[in-house]
Design a protein around this motif. Structure first.
Motif, PDB file in Angstrom:
ATOM      1  N   GLY A 110       5.745  -2.257   9.979  1.00 20.80           N
ATOM      2  CA  GLY A 110       5.329  -1.895   9.108  1.00 20.80           C
ATOM      3  C   GLY A 110       4.327  -2.616   8.165  1.00 20.80           C
ATOM      4  O   GLY A 110       3.640  -3.516   8.807  1.00 20.80           O
ATOM      5  N   GLU A 111       4.210  -1.959   6.839  1.00 21.38           N
ATOM      6  CA  GLU A 111       3.306  -2.602   6.256  1.00 21.38           C
ATOM      7  C   GLU A 111       3.605  -3.805   5.462  1.00 21.38           C
ATOM      8  O   GLU A 111       3.216  -4.794   5.576  1.00 21.38           O
ATOM      9  N   ALA A 112       4.466  -3.566   4.505  1.00 22.42           N
ATOM     10  CA  ALA A 112       4.950  -4.448   3.435  1.00 22.42           C
ATOM     11  C   ALA A 112       6.198  -3.876   2.883  1.00 22.42           C
ATOM     12  O   ALA A 112       6.528  -2.829   2.743  1.00 22.42           O
ATOM     13  N   PRO A 113       7.168  -4.932   2.336  1.00 26.60           N
ATOM     14  CA  PRO A 113       8.349  -4.500   1.516  1.00 26.60           C
ATOM     15  C   PRO A 113       7.841  -3.622   0.298  1.00 26.60           C
ATOM     16  O   PRO A 113       6.869  -3.797  -0.365  1.00 26.60           O
ATOM     17  N   GLY A 114       8.789  -2.614   0.091  1.00 27.42           N
ATOM     18  CA  GLY A 114       8.751  -1.926  -1.360  1.00 27.42           C
ATOM     19  C   GLY A 114       9.781  -2.347  -2.222  1.00 27.42           C
ATOM     20  O   GLY A 114      10.153  -3.531  -2.004  1.00 27.42           O
ATOM     21  N   GLU A 117      13.323  -2.751  -0.562  1.00 24.65           N
ATOM     22  CA  GLU A 117      13.298  -3.753   0.408  1.00 24.65           C
ATOM     23  C   GLU A 117      13.171  -5.418  -0.352  1.00 24.65           C
ATOM     24  O   GLU A 117      13.805  -6.132   0.068  1.00 24.65           O
ATOM     25  N   PRO A 123      13.813  -4.970   5.777  1.00 28.42           N
ATOM     26  CA  PRO A 123      12.726  -3.914   5.715  1.00 28.42           C
ATOM     27  C   PRO A 123      13.128  -2.565   6.074  1.00 28.42           C
ATOM     28  O   PRO A 123      14.413  -2.437   6.524  1.00 28.42           O
ATOM     29  N   PHE A 124      12.372  -1.491   5.323  1.00 27.28           N
ATOM     30  CA  PHE A 124      12.648  -0.148   5.666  1.00 27.28           C
ATOM     31  C   PHE A 124      14.032   0.195   5.400  1.00 27.28           C
ATOM     32  O   PHE A 124      15.061   0.682   6.238  1.00 27.28           O
ATOM     33  N   ASN A 150       7.313  -6.551   8.900  1.00 21.73           N
ATOM     34  CA  ASN A 150       6.167  -5.941   8.474  1.00 21.73           C
ATOM     35  C   ASN A 150       5.008  -6.820   8.325  1.00 21.73           C
ATOM     36  O   ASN A 150       5.417  -8.221   8.876  1.00 21.73           O
ATOM     37  N   HIS A 226       3.165   6.488   9.103  1.00 18.57           N
ATOM     38  CA  HIS A 226       4.090   5.777   8.208  1.00 18.57           C
ATOM     39  C   HIS A 226       5.141   6.785   7.914  1.00 18.57           C
ATOM     40  O   HIS A 226       4.634   7.805   7.351  1.00 18.57           O
TER      41      HIS A 226
END
Ligand code: URA
Length: 254
Positions: A110-114, A117, A123-124, A150, A226
């Motif tokens: 994926g992209e990056a932690p939100g 996360e 992650p996710f 990520n 995504h």
């Protein structure tokens, strides 16, 4: 997992679409005629990914993992946890290393932690993560069977897009993770992951529907939307299901 249990799980998530498409027979993946990057995903005759003699055979060793990046999991986790290679090291709550089967056939990038996360260190795990779980369930996989990582290990402030210097600083950790897992297939979810893995800037729609083989990675790369985008644009779930069906087929073809 029985179909009933899978259906109950998806019901609980309120995601009917994946259940109905899985129980039924989803459409074959179609390849846009204009696509130029990667080769089309074949139909049932697709050779096993990464097998000698198949068109998807690629070198086993990834190139260019820096010598100073540990090649054992505990040490790698520890280095990532204390990383200060970019400014995100001072704004994150914690680094989000990755999770799952360290010998998985399928590795999801994926992209990056939100925010969630960043808080939980996995992650996710937010809303997009729940949808990712459902997407995996639809092809008979769970997050414990795949490895999820990520492009960036640290959350960019306000969920902004990763910057080029951050992607560059974090790349060696992902390279090592991919080398250690040695997956048969990489699934890039979203534009940022696809661009970083494939080193291209094509629109995501042009990158889907292809098997991408590069010398950078020991496994072919498949690109899909995504899950956060799918939450905003549910009409694209039909296309994402085509991608997942291709993933399932490639993993199961012997
Ligand atoms: N989006 C991502 O790309 N990765 C996460 O871990 C969470 C949301």
């Amino acid at each position: 997992m029985t179909p009933e249990r899978r259906a109950a799980y998806l019901d609980a998530l309120g995601i009917d679409w994946y259940r109905s498409k899985h129980v039924g027979d989803p459409p074959d993946l179609t390849v846009p005629a204009s696509a130029e990057v990667g080769r089309p995903i074949a139909t049932a005759t697709t050779p096993p990914v990464g097998q000698p003699g198949s068109e998807t055979s690629v070198p086993v060793d990834p190139t260019g993992v820096a010598d100073d990046v540990p090649n054992e999991w505990p040490q790698l986790r520890s280095v990532v946890a204390s990383c200060q290679s970019c400014t995100l090291g001072s704004t994150r709550t914690q680094a989000v290393f990755g999770v799952g089967n360290e010998a998985a056939d399928l590795m999801i990038v994926g992209e990056a932690p939100g925010a969630e996360e960043d808080r939980r260190g996995e992650p996710f795990v937010g809303r997009a993560g729940h949808l990712l779980d459902a997407m995996l369930t639809a092809i008979g996989l769970s997050r414990t069977e795949v490895f999820i990582a990520n492009i960036l290990k640290c959350r960019p402030p306000n969920n902004r897009d990763p910057q080029a210097d951050e992607v560059a600083a974090c790349r060696r950790y992902l390279e090592r993770q991919i080398a250690l897992v040695s997956p048969r297939l990489l699934l890039a979810v979203g534009r940022i992951a696809a661009h970083a893995l494939l080193d291209v800037t094509d629109p995501l729609g042009r990158l889907r529907g292809r098997i991408h083989e590069t010398e950078s990675w020991p496994a072919p790369v498949i690109v899909t939307y995504h899950p956060a985008y799918l939450l905003r644009t549910p009409a694209q779930k039909a296309r994402s299901w085509q991608d997942l069906k291709a993933v399932r087929k490639l993993l199961h073809t012997q």
